[in-house]
Scaffold this motif. Structure first.
Motif, short mmCIF file in Angstrom:
data_model
loop_
_atom_site.label_atom_id
_atom_site.label_comp_id
_atom_site.label_asym_id
_atom_site.label_seq_id
_atom_site.Cartn_x
_atom_site.Cartn_y
_atom_site.Cartn_z
N LEU A 197 4.90 1.58 2.11
CA LEU A 197 4.18 0.64 2.96
C LEU A 197 4.32 1.03 4.42
N TYR A 219 -1.82 0.83 -4.53
CA TYR A 219 -2.60 -0.35 -4.10
C TYR A 219 -3.29 -0.99 -5.31
N VAL A 265 -0.70 -0.23 2.33
CA VAL A 265 -0.20 0.50 1.16
C VAL A 265 -0.69 1.94 1.31
#
Ligand code: FES
Length: 188
Positions: free
Chosen positions: A169, A128, A122
């Protein structure tokens, strides 16, 4: 033209209905005595009119958001730095999302949390922190991941939720596959 036609038809309808009311549904048809007609028959006596349809389509009705599939925006950053922006339906995990968008994220155990090949990073700490905490099983597998970072997660264990919109991501440069050596499932 349509306005005047509708207005003309409206006037005729009002005349017939008014006569029906005044005479208790006794309507005079030209060259006939007053006769008693039911309301439905009364409507049949109205001149033939073109059919008018509502122009709202089924597609329009879904625009109120009730029927539309809810998605979030997810960006996958591949190992060469290329970014792929995807719309991911709520409830879809990031491994499925990657495969649906031709992104080469491995998934040797096919989402059963028994490998670390769907490792993703992340890219933003705030994002996150918005994710649900990893389970013990996920943490065990993450310990085996190549290039583990403090914002590492397993893609198959992250389900799209509205608060994750715009998540980014990164795919790690390598993965380590202890579970199913050499197996690389094809995207579904
Ligand atoms: Fe194996 Fe995600 S695919 S843990």
């Amino acid at each position: 033209m349509w306005v005047s036609r509708i207005s003309c038809l409206g006037t005729q309808a009002v005349k017939i209905l008014t006569r029906g009311l005044l005479f208790g549904h006794f309507v005079r048809i030209p060259r006939t005595p007053y006769i008693h007609v039911s309301s439905s028959r009364l409507l049949q006596l109205l001149p033939q009119t073109p059919q008018y349809f509502c122009t709202t389509s089924a597609a329009d009705s879904s625009e109120d958001g009730n029927e539309e599939e809810q998605t979030i925006n997810v960006t996958f950053v591949e190992t060469d730095g290329m970014e792929k922006h995807c719309k991911v339906p709520i409830g879809t995990n990031m491994l499925e999302a990657a495969h649906s968008n031709d992104i080469e994220l491995e998934g040797a155990c096919e989402g059963s949390c028994a490998c670390s090949t769907c490792h993703v990073i992340v890219m933003d700490m705030d994002q996150y922190n918005r994710l649900p905490d990893p389970t013990d099983e996920e943490n065990d597998m993450l310990d085996l991941a190549f290039g583990l970072t403090e914002t590492s997660r397993l893609g198959c264990q992250i389900e799209a939720k509205p608060e994750m919109d715009a998540i980014r991501l990164a795919l790690p440069v390598a993965t380590r596959n202890f579970a199913v050596d050499g197996h690389k499932p094809k995207p579904h």
